[in-house]
Design an enzyme around this catalytic site. Sequence first.
Site, short mmCIF file in Angstrom:
data_model
loop_
_atom_site.label_atom_id
_atom_site.label_comp_id
_atom_site.label_asym_id
_atom_site.label_seq_id
_atom_site.Cartn_x
_atom_site.Cartn_y
_atom_site.Cartn_z
N GLU A 11 0.84 -1.19 0.00
CA GLU A 11 0.00 0.00 0.00
C GLU A 11 0.88 1.25 0.00
O GLU A 11 1.36 1.67 1.07
CB GLU A 11 -0.87 0.03 1.26
CG GLU A 11 -1.76 -1.17 1.41
CD GLU A 11 -2.92 -0.86 2.34
OE1 GLU A 11 -4.05 -0.89 1.87
OE2 GLU A 11 -2.68 -0.57 3.52
N GLY A 13 -6.29 6.74 0.79
CA GLY A 13 -7.28 7.75 1.14
C GLY A 13 -7.10 9.07 0.40
O GLY A 13 -7.72 10.07 0.76
#
Length: 253
Positions: A170, A176
């Site tokens: 990630e 986000g």
Amino acid sequence: MRQKIVAGNWKMNTTLQEAQSLTAELIGMVADEVQGDVKIIICPPFPYLYGMKSQLGKAARIEVGAQNCSEHASGAYTGEVAAGMLKSLGIPYVIIGHSERRQYFLETGKQLAQKVDGALANGLKPIFCCGEPLEVREAGDHEILVKRQIEEGLFHLNTEAMKKIVVAYEPVWAIGTGKTATTSQAQEMHSVIRKHLADKFGAETAELVPILYGGSVKPDNAQELFSCADVDGGLVGGASLKSRDFVEIIKSA
Ligand code: PEP
């Protein structure tokens, strides 16, 4: 063929009632729409784990994971949750080393290795996260950092233990933010990780380890990302809180 996995990380979101409604929606949509043997995992906040297990029942094909566990087995660690407690709830997965844990709670490689050991000792499968912040990518050091994260967290394991790990790559700059790694950036890093695992544990073991991509996975980019040779599914944050979006992502795997 490696197992395809789509895991939803709800983070610190939802009330109990919202969690129950979202779970009910997912049970229905998954039963009606999802074919194939993609593994589906949802990781709600700790207080909802037990209730969610019973809401899902034995029939639903959705499994439950925790978002973290302590590196300690028990004792005076106020507010912490031990891997043995998760085992006693029948929880099969636990996310370890999410970038938010590394960044805001200053979790170290040594601590994460201990969490991995605690999870495995209790029969839980760790979803071990790695990934570089933006400044590291811009400096061109992303491979070095991610390899080091893998070494610190996983290289003490033996081959049998390594086969129980799910890795999630990630890139922090994509979590986000709405920015997603391109397919070539994702494939490149997944293949770096798999080669690093192969160098340590052998090609046969490395070929078995699912490596998930995480970072702004959405219904409109999931299929492209999941079609990369070394991307075995996704760890999904924001989009896992919307049943329609999460199910479309699952269907892309
Ligand atoms: C995550 O939290 O693991 C994540 C990938 O979040 P998002 O999908 O919202 O970027």
